[in-house]
Design an enzyme around this catalytic site. Sequence first.
Site, PDB file in Angstrom:
ATOM      1  CG  LEU A 109      -1.876  -1.158   1.358  1.00  0.00           C
ATOM      2  CD1 LEU A 109      -2.649  -1.073   2.665  1.00  0.00           C
ATOM      3  CD2 LEU A 109      -2.834  -1.222   0.182  1.00  0.00           C
ATOM      4  CB  SER A 110       2.782   3.187  -1.369  1.00  0.00           C
ATOM      5  OG  SER A 110       3.124   2.585  -2.577  1.00  0.00           O
ATOM      6  CB  SER A 111       3.517   1.640   4.522  1.00  0.00           C
ATOM      7  OG  SER A 111       4.467   0.658   4.191  1.00  0.00           O
ATOM      8  CB  ALA A 113       5.165   6.535  -0.827  1.00  0.00           C
ATOM      9  CB  ALA A 114       2.068   6.752   3.656  1.00  0.00           C
ATOM     10  CG  ASP A 156       3.952   4.191  -4.803  1.00  0.00           C
ATOM     11  OD1 ASP A 156       3.050   3.737  -5.521  1.00  0.00           O
ATOM     12  OD2 ASP A 156       5.003   3.573  -4.557  1.00  0.00           O
TER      13      ASP A 156
END
Length: 382
Positions: A109-111, A113-114, A156
């Site tokens: 979930l592209s943690s 990038a978050a 992302d």
Amino acid sequence: MAEYAYHIFSPYRVCPLGAHVDHQHGLVTGFAINKGVDLWFNINDNGSVHLESRSFEGEVDFDVTQPSQVKEHHWGDYARGAKYALRKRFELSHGISGVLQGSLPVGGLSSSAAVLIAYVMAFAKANGIKLQPFEVVQIASEAEREYIGLNNGLLDQACIALGRKDGLLFLDCDTNEYRIIKKNAEMPDFELGIFFSGLTRSLVNSDYNLRVYECKTAAWNMLAYTEQPLRTFDKTFLRDIPKATFDKTRIAMPARFARRAEHFYSEYRRVRQGVTAWETGNLKLFGKLSFDSCESSIHNYECGSPELIAIYEIMRTLPGVWGGRFSGAGFKGACIALIDPAYREQIEQELTARYLEQFPEYEKTFKCFFVKPDDGARFIED
């Protein structure tokens, strides 16, 4: 919890269409979702940074006024990466003290990038730097490429910073033009199912970067066969080569490179069709295109663990699933699906039973979540 003056929520993201093409300057779509990373922090008058995490062990301490040191290969590298990319543009004099918490298990979930976006926004706030959302996207993406070492595109970060709860993000990774396409009033209700395989692995160590180079090699092959000048690898993208050139040269190049290029050109077409389907409220067609995207990811892009492929194949047969595909780089993690909320319980029960029949070893780690699109990264008034 200690008293913190500031709170940033940085959402995770899903990409229903536009898989593995952002690094070749393709077209992508995405949503920010209502689960993500929370960062609570105070501003320090000096350059010191002190971070704790509720998801990972250890603490992180460094000074924003000093150049980034060698990577330490743990979660603090993301904060250092944000500092590195910001320092290329701005002088930093104020640090932060804060605590970080993620709301779903990591994977697909592209943690990362978050987290990066949260740090970029926090350091900018601490130092009185005003950034437009797309600047946040570019700075966070640069941190991930140049400091963390993942050759990603902007997908992302764009979903996380620019997403809107009532629409689909459509981004052209060549021109960086984007728009939010509002949900059509005729479109049936949907939620996003997220199905974690239970398998986790770091992207930088997967075949992610290798696939990027294979795409570029396919582009080089096409240019060479048609007697066109070659550019350096960092300036070579499939987007710059017309599909007609691919149709002429595909037979001459090694099959693996032709498959990578086939994925790119077919995904470009699927995103175009998908955007039209979304605009007209045709969720059935949009979902089918998402399934087709996953099919191409398996056979042309050749990613997907046996676990992810099993989830995808079960998903395809379930009532109430409009469409879906691997999430993230597709070497670990999760599948996502657009689902009819009326079928939520049935989907979870049947998917869980059939998946664990094949992979009983993931009984404790396999999970189903149901989420909704949300607005992008933002400060929260607590």
